[in-house]
Design an enzyme around this catalytic site. Sequence first.
Site, PDB file in Angstrom:
ATOM      1  N   ARG A  46       2.841  -8.579   4.213  1.00 18.67           N
ATOM      2  CA  ARG A  46       1.432  -7.841   3.726  1.00 18.67           C
ATOM      3  C   ARG A  46       2.052  -7.578   2.429  1.00 18.67           C
ATOM      4  NH1 ARG A  46      -4.022  -4.783   3.984  1.00 18.67           N
ATOM      5  NH2 ARG A  46      -4.948  -6.104   1.976  1.00 18.67           N
TER       6      ARG A  46
ATOM      7  N   GLU B 163       0.938  -0.941  -0.105  1.00 18.73           N
ATOM      8  CA  GLU B 163      -0.103   0.064   0.017  1.00 18.73           C
ATOM      9  C   GLU B 163       0.529   0.857   0.289  1.00 18.73           C
ATOM     10  OE1 GLU B 163      -1.619  -2.771   0.566  1.00 18.73           O
ATOM     11  OE2 GLU B 163      -3.460  -2.326   1.109  1.00 18.73           O
TER      12      GLU B 163
ATOM     13  N   HIS C 165      -1.778   4.140  -1.635  1.00 18.15           N
ATOM     14  CA  HIS C 165      -3.093   5.057  -1.051  1.00 18.15           C
ATOM     15  C   HIS C 165      -2.587   5.681  -2.451  1.00 18.15           C
ATOM     16  CE1 HIS C 165      -4.059   3.086   2.226  1.00 18.15           C
ATOM     17  NE2 HIS C 165      -2.893   3.105   2.677  1.00 18.15           N
TER      18      HIS C 165
ATOM     19  N   LYS D 129     -23.229   0.191  -8.297  1.00 22.73           N
ATOM     20  CA  LYS D 129     -23.692  -0.296  -6.583  1.00 22.73           C
ATOM     21  C   LYS D 129     -24.507  -0.978  -6.352  1.00 22.73           C
ATOM     22  CE  LYS D 129     -23.707   4.828  -4.939  1.00 22.73           C
ATOM     23  NZ  LYS D 129     -24.616   6.005  -4.035  1.00 22.73           N
TER      24      LYS D 129
ATOM     25  N   TYR E 106       4.059   1.832   1.742  1.00 21.06           N
ATOM     26  CA  TYR E 106       3.980   2.229   2.556  1.00 21.06           C
ATOM     27  C   TYR E 106       5.682   2.012   2.818  1.00 21.06           C
ATOM     28  CZ  TYR E 106      -0.621   3.284   4.612  1.00 21.06           C
ATOM     29  OH  TYR E 106      -1.413   3.095   5.208  1.00 21.06           O
TER      30      TYR E 106
ATOM     31  N   GLN F 107     -18.221   4.601   3.801  1.00 21.18           N
ATOM     32  CA  GLN F 107     -18.813   5.410   4.390  1.00 21.18           C
ATOM     33  C   GLN F 107     -18.086   5.810   5.707  1.00 21.18           C
ATOM     34  OE1 GLN F 107     -22.713   7.435   2.491  1.00 21.18           O
ATOM     35  NE2 GLN F 107     -22.523   5.712   1.221  1.00 21.18           N
TER      36      GLN F 107
HETATM   37  C1  LIG Z   1     -11.241   1.461   8.175  1.00 19.98           C
HETATM   38  C2  LIG Z   1     -10.239   1.108   7.338  1.00 19.98           C
HETATM   39  C3  LIG Z   1      -8.586   1.031   7.592  1.00 19.98           C
HETATM   40  C4  LIG Z   1      -7.624   0.152   7.323  1.00 19.98           C
HETATM   41  N1  LIG Z   1      -7.041   0.104   7.359  1.00 19.98           N
HETATM   42  C5  LIG Z   1      -5.308  -0.639   7.617  1.00 19.98           C
HETATM   43  C6  LIG Z   1      -4.197  -1.235   7.875  1.00 19.98           C
HETATM   44  O1  LIG Z   1      -4.218  -0.621   9.044  1.00 19.98           O
HETATM   45  N2  LIG Z   1      -3.415  -1.496   7.422  1.00 19.98           N
HETATM   46  C7  LIG Z   1      -3.640  -2.614   6.533  1.00 19.98           C
HETATM   47  O2  LIG Z   1      -2.811  -3.800   6.132  1.00 19.98           O
HETATM   48  N3  LIG Z   1      -4.988  -2.367   6.125  1.00 19.98           N
HETATM   49  C8  LIG Z   1      -5.541  -1.579   6.107  1.00 19.98           C
HETATM   50  N4  LIG Z   1      -7.140  -1.221   5.708  1.00 19.98           N
HETATM   51  C9  LIG Z   1      -7.062  -2.402   4.073  1.00 19.98           C
HETATM   52  C10 LIG Z   1      -8.039  -3.398   4.751  1.00 19.98           C
HETATM   53  O3  LIG Z   1      -6.754  -4.293   5.295  1.00 19.98           O
HETATM   54  C11 LIG Z   1      -8.427  -4.576   3.182  1.00 19.98           C
HETATM   55  O4  LIG Z   1      -7.113  -4.861   2.662  1.00 19.98           O
HETATM   56  C12 LIG Z   1      -9.291  -3.677   2.403  1.00 19.98           C
HETATM   57  O5  LIG Z   1     -10.172  -2.960   3.370  1.00 19.98           O
HETATM   58  C13 LIG Z   1      -9.637  -4.775   1.364  1.00 19.98           C
HETATM   59  O6  LIG Z   1     -10.586  -5.279   1.946  1.00 19.98           O
HETATM   60  P1  LIG Z   1     -11.774  -5.326   2.307  1.00 19.98           P
HETATM   61  O7  LIG Z   1     -12.505  -5.344   0.813  1.00 19.98           O
HETATM   62  O8  LIG Z   1     -12.508  -6.967   2.717  1.00 19.98           O
HETATM   63  O9  LIG Z   1     -12.618  -4.453   3.479  1.00 19.98           O
HETATM   64  C14 LIG Z   1      -7.742  -1.108   6.725  1.00 19.98           C
HETATM   65  C15 LIG Z   1      -9.626  -1.032   5.880  1.00 19.98           C
HETATM   66  C16 LIG Z   1     -10.616   0.380   6.516  1.00 19.98           C
HETATM   67  C17 LIG Z   1     -11.465  -0.520   5.444  1.00 19.98           C
HETATM   68  S1  SF4 Z   2     -20.977  -1.529   4.496  1.00 18.97           S
HETATM   69 FE1  SF4 Z   2     -18.744  -1.865   4.513  1.00 18.97          FE
HETATM   70  S2  SF4 Z   2     -17.471  -0.117   3.526  1.00 18.97           S
HETATM   71 FE2  SF4 Z   2     -19.546   0.615   3.595  1.00 18.97          FE
HETATM   72  S3  SF4 Z   2     -18.815   1.368   5.431  1.00 18.97           S
HETATM   73 FE3  SF4 Z   2     -19.549  -0.995   6.126  1.00 18.97          FE
HETATM   74  S4  SF4 Z   2     -17.815  -2.083   6.530  1.00 18.97           S
HETATM   75 FE4  SF4 Z   2     -17.303   0.333   5.351  1.00 18.97          FE
END
Ligand SMILES: Cc1cc2nc3c(=O)[nH]c(=O)nc-3n(C[C@H](O)[C@H](O)[C@H](O)COP(=O)(O)O)c2cc1C
Ligand code: SF4
Length: 672
Positions: A215, A165, A253, A422, A167, A340
């Site tokens: 990661r 990501e 990012h 959506k 970092y 959101q």
């Molecule tokens: C609120 C939030 C905070 C996150 N913080 C981190 C983090 O601290 N470290 C990290 O590796 N990924 C972080 N992520 C990314 C998640 O680990 C993940 O890769 C991303 O949400 C996509 O996966 P999902 O579709 O299952 O949510 C964050 C995501 C969200 C939504």
């Molecule tokens: S539905 Fe998924 S993307 Fe939307 S606020 Fe909840 S956790 Fe985040």
Amino acid sequence: MSEYSHLLQPIRLGSLQLRNRSLMGSMHTGLEEYGDVSRVAAFYAARARGGAGLIVTGGMAPNREGGVLPGASGLFSVQDIAAHRQVTDAVHAEGGHIAMQILHAGRYAYSPDCVAPSAIKSPISPFAPRELDEAGIEKQIADIATAAARAAEAGYDGVEIMGSEGYLLNQFLVTHTNRREDRWGGSYENRMRLPLEVVRRVRAALGPDRLLIFRLSLIDLIPGGSAWEEVVQLAKAVEAAGADVLNTGIGWHEARVPTIATSVPRAAFADLTAKLRPETGLPVIASNRINSPDLAEALLASGAADMVSMARPWLADADFIVKAASGRAAEIAPCIACNQACLDHTFSGKLTSCLVNPRACHETELVLNPAATPKHIAVIGAGPAGMTAARGLAERGHQVTLFDKSDSLGGQLNLAKQVPGKEEFHGLLRWFARQMQHPNITLRLGAEPRPDDLARFEERIIATGVTPRDPGIATEAGAPVLSYIEVLQGAPVGKRVVVIGAGGIGFDVAGYLAESGPSPTEDISIWRREWGVAPPWQAQGGLVPPAPQPAERQIWLLQRSPGKPGRRLGKTTGWIHRASLAAKGVQMSGGVNYEAIRREGLEISRGETRTEPQLLEADTVVLCTGQEPERSLARQLEARGLSFHLIGGADVAAELDAKRAIDQAMRLAAQL
Ligand SMILES: Cc1cc2nc3c(=O)[nH]c(=O)nc-3n(C[C@H](O)[C@H](O)[C@H](O)COP(=O)(O)O)c2cc1C
Ligand code: SF4
């Protein structure tokens, strides 16, 4: 045998035996910085109770300069260990496992003290980083290793090293951010040196028995990012350096390709994980936009991965695995990937929660206890607010009658689901409908109750939503005007369209009108072409030029206020909507005065000085000019002397806001 036999199958990672193959992905929620560890412990314990095989915490800074924000949480000293111990104890007490993520933000740290391989400012940060010298690099590695040792002492089952990501570790890997000419830069061997040294030193700090997850960025999605062969080379080297597992990281990012938004196809990046799997002997974890047990099961069954990471789905439902394992998968609250209440909150310094589950990160304070005195309660309006209130009240033991004048549940969610990108709203509506099948809920659809019908209830909740606001623009007789509701319900629209109002609905309507053919969210090859993601994964950073998109219609999207259209769209998603519409040829413009709607189109002038009126020729003018609360029933109740509670759009209708509506409804349900 369970329909989720792969997902629920135990797995051995290093010397750790996990009860199933679901990983709760790392999320920085902001809870850690709240200073109340019991809330952090309750948050993770709920997910362990809900069956998560392994939890990875949000990123913890190894030192002050590596924190995402100046006050970011971490394991800075031995004094911090006791607080982390409360969290690990709470998870272990529920039979779960938990690893701590160590995240050094490098130049992404929002601080004037940030450090990086080279002094190159990130486009998403106001701070130029200081270039690390040899001693500075050694300090960062030592601090990361020390944080790992403290994590072990605090009872974590292992650590995840954040290498993706964009970092710090990722910054060392690519020439985009690493211009060094010493042993930490130049050749790929040199650029890999820091991440590999980190893995070696963390392994030494952890000892052989704790889990070490790395990661890895499988696709950087930035110009000059890693090529696929480099990713594979790094994966092999990370394995040799002592990692037990490789987790998937996607996109920096600063990438201008969406990676987790709702318009990203589900499991859009899982084929990268699948492609990596045979390259190393390590188990691999798939990630991003995997939000149902069926999808997780399909990926595992196809051999794409050894485990599946779901991050936000664990916010939406803390009981994800327990429900899947007990034949109640349809009851899992779906993450609709809206960002959101999670990522948008994180990026605004607010506590993370979830649009569909306002209890996320509020486990100790928003509780649906059994009602002391069960009541008969009428809820009028079956949109998201009304349905949330009805379910919450029913769970507490109240008897609820839910009325809606239409024949279907969902209110304005039925419009949202029509918008390309959506599609997740279909699943949300199905889940809500399922939630209404509660023995304490009586549904009265197609019914418009009068005050007399409501007098017998002990409480009345008005969730009657909104009506479109009339913007008061002079309109010629016979002018081709439609409301957004008519458009999204399928009314015919011409080839030249002016959309008035560039809020969320204006953007949705423009997107709906600009898209012909299948939605890119449902066809990954169209989505990849639209965003320029390279299919064979050979291009540097995984990027190719996006394919031009032929415009079906000429669309104007206008707003009255000056400046960038859609400023109030989500903090992390607004740019996606703007970029997507721009790519489809939609012309967006701010600072527009609407002089008159004529049969030939919209007459406008510009700016405060009101320039000479100009006619934008159009076959259709669509009004997306906000909403008014629909309170006619509330007024009748008032006249009849009956009390009521207003929630959702009927209470505040500035812009349709399902997040606020659901949160408000849940809080009311917890109180009555
Ligand atoms: C609120 C939030 C905070 C996150 N913080 C981190 C983090 O601290 N470290 C990290 O590796 N990924 C972080 N992520 C990314 C998640 O680990 C993940 O890769 C991303 O949400 C996509 O996966 P999902 O579709 O299952 O949510 C964050 C995501 C969200 C939504
Ligand atoms: S539905 Fe998924 S993307 Fe939307 S606020 Fe909840 S956790 Fe985040």
